[in-house]
Structures are given as C-alpha cells and as structure tokens.
Design a protein around this motif. Sequence first.
Motif, PDB file in Angstrom:
ATOM      1  N   HIS A 106     -10.013   9.159   5.897  1.00  0.00           N
ATOM      2  CA  HIS A 106      -8.558   9.184   5.745  1.00  0.00           C
ATOM      3  C   HIS A 106      -7.935   7.989   6.473  1.00  0.00           C
ATOM      4  O   HIS A 106      -8.224   7.732   7.647  1.00  0.00           O
ATOM      5  CB  HIS A 106      -7.983  10.476   6.330  1.00  0.00           C
ATOM      6  CG  HIS A 106      -8.352  11.704   5.557  1.00  0.00           C
ATOM      7  ND1 HIS A 106      -7.735  12.051   4.379  1.00  0.00           N
ATOM      8  CD2 HIS A 106      -9.282  12.667   5.791  1.00  0.00           C
ATOM      9  CE1 HIS A 106      -8.259  13.179   3.921  1.00  0.00           C
ATOM     10  NE2 HIS A 106      -9.199  13.571   4.756  1.00  0.00           N
ATOM     11  N   CYS A 107      -7.067   7.273   5.762  1.00  0.00           N
ATOM     12  CA  CYS A 107      -6.336   6.139   6.352  1.00  0.00           C
ATOM     13  C   CYS A 107      -7.292   5.168   7.046  1.00  0.00           C
ATOM     14  O   CYS A 107      -7.017   4.679   8.153  1.00  0.00           O
ATOM     15  CB  CYS A 107      -5.269   6.623   7.325  1.00  0.00           C
ATOM     16  SG  CYS A 107      -4.053   7.713   6.561  1.00  0.00           S
ATOM     17  N   HIS A 108      -8.417   4.878   6.418  1.00  0.00           N
ATOM     18  CA  HIS A 108      -9.396   3.952   6.996  1.00  0.00           C
ATOM     19  C   HIS A 108      -8.704   2.632   7.324  1.00  0.00           C
ATOM     20  O   HIS A 108      -7.997   2.064   6.483  1.00  0.00           O
ATOM     21  CB  HIS A 108     -10.536   3.717   6.006  1.00  0.00           C
ATOM     22  CG  HIS A 108     -11.689   2.955   6.576  1.00  0.00           C
ATOM     23  ND1 HIS A 108     -11.623   1.612   6.856  1.00  0.00           N
ATOM     24  CD2 HIS A 108     -12.945   3.358   6.922  1.00  0.00           C
ATOM     25  CE1 HIS A 108     -12.780   1.209   7.343  1.00  0.00           C
ATOM     26  NE2 HIS A 108     -13.611   2.255   7.396  1.00  0.00           N
ATOM     27  N   PRO A 109      -8.880   2.107   8.539  1.00  0.00           N
ATOM     28  CA  PRO A 109      -8.122   0.914   8.953  1.00  0.00           C
ATOM     29  C   PRO A 109      -8.283  -0.280   8.025  1.00  0.00           C
ATOM     30  O   PRO A 109      -7.299  -0.962   7.718  1.00  0.00           O
ATOM     31  CB  PRO A 109      -8.678   0.599  10.347  1.00  0.00           C
ATOM     32  CG  PRO A 109      -9.392   1.796  10.791  1.00  0.00           C
ATOM     33  CD  PRO A 109      -9.721   2.636   9.614  1.00  0.00           C
ATOM     34  N   LYS A 110      -9.487  -0.549   7.557  1.00  0.00           N
ATOM     35  CA  LYS A 110      -9.714  -1.708   6.678  1.00  0.00           C
ATOM     36  C   LYS A 110      -8.958  -1.549   5.362  1.00  0.00           C
ATOM     37  O   LYS A 110      -8.352  -2.502   4.864  1.00  0.00           O
ATOM     38  CB  LYS A 110     -11.209  -1.881   6.403  1.00  0.00           C
ATOM     39  CG  LYS A 110     -12.057  -2.253   7.601  1.00  0.00           C
ATOM     40  CD  LYS A 110     -13.506  -2.495   7.179  1.00  0.00           C
ATOM     41  CE  LYS A 110     -14.387  -2.894   8.364  1.00  0.00           C
ATOM     42  NZ  LYS A 110     -14.652  -1.771   9.283  1.00  0.00           N
TER      43      LYS A 110
END
Length: 470
Positions: A106-110
């Motif tokens: 969820h909402c992976h930074p990359k």
Amino acid sequence: MSGSLGPLSWGYVRRFGRVVFRQQQWKSTVSTHPKMPPCDFVPEKYKSYPYEHIQKIREQNISPSLRMYYKKPLLLHQGHMQWLFDYEGRRYLDLFAGIVTISVGHCHPKVTVATQKQLARLWHTTNIYMHPSIHEYAEKLASLFPDPLKVVFLTNSGSEANDLAMFMARLHTHNFDIISFRGSYHGCSPYTLGLTSIGPYKHGVANGFGCSTTMLPDVFRGPWGGRHCRDSPVQTLRKCSCSKGVCHANNQYIEQFKDTLNTSVPKTIAGFIAEPIQVQTGFGRTGSHFWGFQTHDVVPDIVTLAKGIGNGFPMAAVVTTKEIANSLAQNLHFNTFGGSPLACVVGAAVLDAIEEDGLQKNSRDVGTYMLLELAKLRDKFEIVGDVRGKGLMIGVEMVTDKHSRHPLPAEEINQIWEDCKDMGVLLGRGGLYNQTFRIKPPMCITKKDVDFAVEVFHTALQRHMERAAK
C-alpha cells in the motif's frame, strides 16, 4: 472415523446429514490477542464523516450489489505497505491485498513518488498522440514475456482485458466458442460472465453466448488425484494412486477435456482460457516464475493481466503475438483511458519495485514458509481440510471433517473470519461454497508478519473448537 488431533480426544455424532464433533476433553489455551509486529508508520488522524454517516450514505447512495465484508464493515482510512489503518487508528495486517491487487505494498514509496511526478506533468492524452510513458512501459512489460508475446494492449480492468481477449480470439480464428474451467472467475461484464463459472455471479439473464466449461483438475475435491499431484510445497492429505513424480490423474482430467470437445462445442473453437492457479497468480507472486503460465511450461497465444499490474491503480493489459494483434487492426479499435500517461508510469514503477525490492524471491521464501506453517494447522485441526498454493498465492479450505470434505457451514467460517479480523488480520474468502480462506498479501510481507498471522488463525481455530464443545 474419529480424527487424531495430537493429544486431544474427539468423538462425533452424525446429525442432519453432517458430522458434528463433540469434544471429550479440552483445556483452553486461548489467551489474549497475539502480539502484532511493530510498525514505525503513524497514520494521519481521520477527519472525514463519522462512521454512522458513512453507513447512511452507503445505504442510500451506493449500489447494494457492492457487498461488504464483516458484520461491522471496516472503515479504512490509510495504508502503508502490508498494513491498513481504520478510522480509529486500529492497524490490520492485510492478507488479501485489495483482492490480490496490491502487489508491492500500500502506498509504496517508489510508486507514490513516480505517480506524483506524473500527476504534475500530464494526466491524460489518448493514443491518437504519442507520449513517452506508454512506449517505455510497453517495452518494459513486453521484455518480461517470451517470444512471440510482444504486442501490448492496455485497458482499465481485468474484465475489459478478458473481453478484448475473447474478441481477438474470435476475430483471429473465425470461430466463436470458448472453453473455461468450472469454478473460474474471469469478470462480471455481460461478455465475461459466460466464462465465469461460479453460481453467485449468475443473474439469470442471457450473457456470454458461446461459452462452455470443462472439469477443473482439483486433487482435493475432484474425482482424481491426491498427495503426489501438486506443484506446491504442500500436498493434499488425500490418498493418491500416482507414484511420486508421475501424476496419472493428469491423463484422466485430459480425457474429461476431450469429452467437452466432443460433446459441448463445435469441431473448431476460438480458444480455451485458464487461470494458472484459480483465481489469480500475479506478477512474480508464485515465486518460482514471473508469470503463472510459465509454471506449466506452455506459451499461450494471448495473456491477460490485471489486479497487481497497477498496485491498486485501475489498469490492465492484453499481451499477444503480432499476428493475432493484426486481426484487430483491420478495423478501428479504441480505448479512451487505456494506456494513459499516468497509468503507464504507475505500471512501470510497480515493475521496478518488484525487481528492486526482490519481491519475487520474497514471495517464494516467505510464501513457502507460510504454507508450511499453515500445513501444521491443517494437521492439528480436523476442520482445516486443505492448504494449497505456491509462493504468496495460498488457499485454506475449511471442511466439517477431512473424510467427507463437506464445506464448513457459513456461520462457522464467518465466526473464524470475524475473530481473525478482531485480532488484526484481514483474510479473503472464495471457493464454490465460499469455504476457502484466500491469503494473498502484499508481496512485501515478512516472516514475522507470517508468525503473527498464523498465531491469530490458530487462536481463531481454537476458539471455534471451544464454541463447538459447549
């Protein structure tokens, strides 16, 4: 027929056609909730409508066909990698990943950073113009496929991708009929409902003409196969006439498929569509290969992709050969939103994250660990009939007992499911009788997360046995 559950002794009575186990001795081992692994992420404070007002809107303004999980549906507010947070700040380990859609977290930074940059640059054009992201993504995606699967069509959902695949197969072959497996899910559109073979999705109106089904090779519930027949770290407990490494059941299911060809369809068909694992396999999720079809040592003519392709962003794709793609080019075919600049940047960032974070290997290592741990619960509890899967594609089928393999009644499964949620673990549901727990977490999950999830499931099963003994 009484099962052996280690030190526990069980008797049974048969009542109303099902087996009911009556506990003779039980010492409760259920304590407080298992301890959740730490997480450094702190969610924002929820500032939207109160829960009761959200419920009212749901009742008045949202289609009733969009059913929700749990007696008290979750109001989710924020996500971070394998974790979800509700409106009151409670944290949950997400083992269903938005129905196998959150692939890298969820909402992976990359993925988030790439999306934000593209949002500020260009949201949308259409394919009447060129823009770099669709070409960059198409090249990157096609490079992961074997020859001759090198032509990409981008769409917005899996149903839409399967619609297009059906259309292309019929155009190219000049045939109409298509075969799918019983128990399969290929979408809810009027076109794909003909391929979907699960009763609750059938609405009693005409749809999906020219679609037939054939028997699913199921070594747990089907007529053939058993403990030597799976490409999986965990085999079914069912006895098997096959010798190790040689699956005779395979030929018997092939004969059933031949019967379908001889009795249910014309001499020539447009295609046969199959999920490598019912229901999805995802991008590297099986661990051993990037694409599910590669585990079967075949190269299809057409491959459809959705779910984890955009980590929750609405996108999907059809990948095929140049020859088949040319069949569609004889007339106009257009998709307004498919392959938008934003979608393609998201898709490319997901592929990068899978590679850079080592998520295919993590799926293999952590998934195998989880399968083996869940298999221990299958050996301990009579109601856990089967544990199956590969990598982070796992199913746990619940039964009244291992001998009959009757599905565990819905009210009993529901309570186990609710208990897991109350202890902080979110599970999916599936199967012909909605009797199978579906475990497909974000591929970033850790072994510590698995230990917590298995302990929660163990506790929920123990509580079920306590209720059954009263």
